[in-house]
Design a protein around this motif. Sequence first.
Motif, PDB file in Angstrom:
ATOM      1  N   LEU A  57      32.710  33.420  40.891  1.00 48.19           N
ATOM      2  CA  LEU A  57      33.242  34.773  40.765  1.00 48.19           C
ATOM      3  C   LEU A  57      34.762  34.741  40.713  1.00 48.19           C
ATOM      4  N   VAL A  58      35.316  35.341  39.684  1.00 47.01           N
ATOM      5  CA  VAL A  58      36.755  35.580  39.583  1.00 47.01           C
ATOM      6  C   VAL A  58      36.947  37.087  39.674  1.00 47.01           C
ATOM      7  N   THR A  59      37.678  37.552  40.663  1.00 45.67           N
ATOM      8  CA  THR A  59      37.766  38.989  40.883  1.00 45.67           C
ATOM      9  C   THR A  59      39.196  39.425  41.156  1.00 45.67           C
ATOM     10  N   GLY A  60      39.529  40.598  40.640  1.00 45.30           N
ATOM     11  CA  GLY A  60      40.814  41.234  40.903  1.00 45.30           C
ATOM     12  C   GLY A  60      40.556  42.706  41.151  1.00 45.30           C
ATOM     13  N   MET A  61      40.444  43.105  42.412  1.00 46.77           N
ATOM     14  CA  MET A  61      40.069  44.479  42.767  1.00 46.77           C
ATOM     15  C   MET A  61      41.270  45.244  43.291  1.00 46.77           C
ATOM     16  N   LEU A  62      41.350  46.509  42.898  1.00 51.05           N
ATOM     17  CA  LEU A  62      42.409  47.363  43.406  1.00 51.05           C
ATOM     18  C   LEU A  62      42.256  47.551  44.914  1.00 51.05           C
ATOM     19  N   THR A  63      43.357  47.702  45.593  1.00 50.06           N
ATOM     20  CA  THR A  63      43.308  47.881  47.047  1.00 50.06           C
ATOM     21  C   THR A  63      42.647  49.190  47.444  1.00 50.06           C
ATOM     22  N   THR A  64      42.484  50.107  46.507  1.00 50.06           N
ATOM     23  CA  THR A  64      41.788  51.369  46.794  1.00 50.06           C
ATOM     24  C   THR A  64      40.276  51.220  46.729  1.00 50.06           C
ATOM     25  N   LYS A  65      39.785  50.026  46.369  1.00 50.30           N
ATOM     26  CA  LYS A  65      38.352  49.794  46.236  1.00 50.30           C
ATOM     27  C   LYS A  65      37.833  48.939  47.396  1.00 50.30           C
ATOM     28  N   ALA A 119      45.250  42.359  39.797  1.00 56.19           N
ATOM     29  CA  ALA A 119      44.787  43.376  38.848  1.00 56.19           C
ATOM     30  C   ALA A 119      46.024  43.860  38.110  1.00 56.19           C
ATOM     31  N   PRO A 120      46.126  43.594  36.820  1.00 53.49           N
ATOM     32  CA  PRO A 120      47.365  43.860  36.098  1.00 53.49           C
ATOM     33  C   PRO A 120      47.903  45.271  36.311  1.00 53.49           C
ATOM     34  N   GLY A 121      49.159  45.341  36.772  1.00 53.11           N
ATOM     35  CA  GLY A 121      49.825  46.626  36.919  1.00 53.11           C
ATOM     36  C   GLY A 121      49.465  47.396  38.165  1.00 53.11           C
ATOM     37  N   HIS A 122      48.642  46.819  39.052  1.00 54.18           N
ATOM     38  CA  HIS A 122      48.170  47.539  40.229  1.00 54.18           C
ATOM     39  C   HIS A 122      48.185  46.631  41.456  1.00 54.18           C
ATOM     40  N   ASP A 123      48.202  47.239  42.630  1.00 50.48           N
ATOM     41  CA  ASP A 123      48.071  46.473  43.866  1.00 50.48           C
ATOM     42  C   ASP A 123      46.628  46.009  44.010  1.00 50.48           C
ATOM     43  N   ALA A 124      46.447  44.717  44.259  1.00 49.77           N
ATOM     44  CA  ALA A 124      45.104  44.142  44.326  1.00 49.77           C
ATOM     45  C   ALA A 124      44.845  43.539  45.709  1.00 49.77           C
ATOM     46  N   HIS A 125      43.566  43.424  46.044  1.00 50.79           N
ATOM     47  CA  HIS A 125      43.180  42.815  47.312  1.00 50.79           C
ATOM     48  C   HIS A 125      43.599  41.346  47.363  1.00 50.79           C
ATOM     49  N   ALA A 126      44.062  40.935  48.523  1.00 46.73           N
ATOM     50  CA  ALA A 126      44.394  39.531  48.768  1.00 46.73           C
ATOM     51  C   ALA A 126      43.130  38.766  49.144  1.00 46.73           C
ATOM     52  N   PRO A 127      43.161  37.434  49.054  1.00 44.04           N
ATOM     53  CA  PRO A 127      41.973  36.648  49.432  1.00 44.04           C
ATOM     54  C   PRO A 127      41.447  36.971  50.820  1.00 44.04           C
ATOM     55  N   ALA A 128      42.322  37.253  51.767  1.00 41.63           N
ATOM     56  CA  ALA A 128      41.879  37.547  53.131  1.00 41.63           C
ATOM     57  C   ALA A 128      41.023  38.799  53.209  1.00 41.63           C
ATOM     58  N   ASP A 129      41.185  39.703  52.267  1.00 40.42           N
ATOM     59  CA  ASP A 129      40.385  40.939  52.275  1.00 40.42           C
ATOM     60  C   ASP A 129      38.923  40.676  51.955  1.00 40.42           C
ATOM     61  N   PHE A 130      38.653  39.612  51.200  1.00 45.53           N
ATOM     62  CA  PHE A 130      37.273  39.269  50.842  1.00 45.53           C
ATOM     63  C   PHE A 130      36.608  38.385  51.896  1.00 45.53           C
ATOM     64  N   ALA A 131      37.418  37.722  52.704  1.00 45.56           N
ATOM     65  CA  ALA A 131      36.908  36.711  53.632  1.00 45.56           C
ATOM     66  C   ALA A 131      35.819  37.215  54.579  1.00 45.56           C
TER      67      ALA A 131
END
Length: 434
Positions: A346-354, A375-387
């Motif tokens: 899985l390669v993922t780039g999720m907005l911090t609002t998600k 996530a291009p142009g937006h604040d995205a979750h860091a790896p620690a958020d998925f952990a």
Amino acid sequence: MKDFAISDDPAVQAQLDRLGALTLPQGRFGLETIRAILTRLGDPQTRLPPTFHVAGTNGKGSTCAYLRAMLEAEGLTVHAATKPHLVRYNERIRLAGALISDHELAARLKQVLDASEDLSPSFFEVTAAATFLAFAEHPADACVIEVGLGGRFDATNVLERPAACGIATLGIDHEAFLLRPEAGVPQEPLSRIAFEKASIARPGSPLVTQAYAPEVTKAVLDVAMQAGARTALRDLDWSAAVGETIAYRDARGELSLPLPALAGRHQADNVALAVAMLRHQQVVTVSPEAMARGIRTARWPARLQRLGDGPLTALAPGRQVWLDGGHNVDAGLAIARHFAGQPLHLVTGMLTTKDPSAIVSPLADQLLSISAVPAPGHDAHAPADFAPFTALPVGSFADVSAALAALPPEGDVLIAGSLYLAGEVLRLNRQIPD
């Protein structure tokens, strides 16, 4: 960058820059501004061909794609308004089957922006007004219009008598907007979402829905009754059983329709809603044969799309690379059903609002690795958020190319979690939506 694509055409870019400078006044809800803009433009929304208006949390874009494909298979010309764009803003406005030209796009955006400057319009209000202007000025047999956010206050919700309105699958998303505190509306979250989406209902127009829990269905029926809309509910007024074919049934009879070419079992449900919308309106005629042809030929990029050969997929040779823009729990569950038991990177780039668990959790038992990218142009979750939602280490990469290049040599790949990321992937792999 926000939601605004970059254009190679200087005239379009000038108007996109103006769009990018717009802000929505804090706390402003309602349709007063879009109505005022349209009045200044001669109310183009009243001069459209028969229109199919589609709301929902998941599946509304695919439903629109099937509607357009089936109408075109009948030999009809179709305008379509879908959102968001993936690579080019032009994708939002399709005129008689083709994306709006740069020349016309620049002219329509300038016309709307010039006419509404003192009204402090939003990006979505300008986009809707430009779309209605373009649709009104070009002949067509039908329009397909996707709702953006919600329904009640969406800028497209100014249509007076659609041929049919549809509501796709419902789920919890955009909570800050759709679940904000308000008196006199349903308080149970999913019922509130249904209330917002069902508010596209119009007097005399059929409101066609998927099947929902009883309390959610009640919220839809309450809105429809107040609006004077005729309802057509799945498993009550129509049904569709999915097997090797789609066995559709309503009061007019039964149809045996093919499964769609688009991947994912949930796509058959989107097909069924589109068919039900066509069957419950009396303005445009589409034969069962045309429905079948449209179902087979419909395309909808970045929804369980297997990427073709290109510069990006060349970084993962000898394996399938899949792309999905889904970013909420329902989307994650649909993805998991499609890939049931299949090992994936899985390669993922999720907005911090998600919700960072939305994609990871449903796939947890089959993931080989997880790579977090921006996530291009937006604040995205860091790896620690998925952990917290996986036992796997979560890698961090500067972009999708770096993530793909670092993968071990075996195992297929899923890129998911954001439509903004999906658009960047399509651009990098030279698969620009047309």
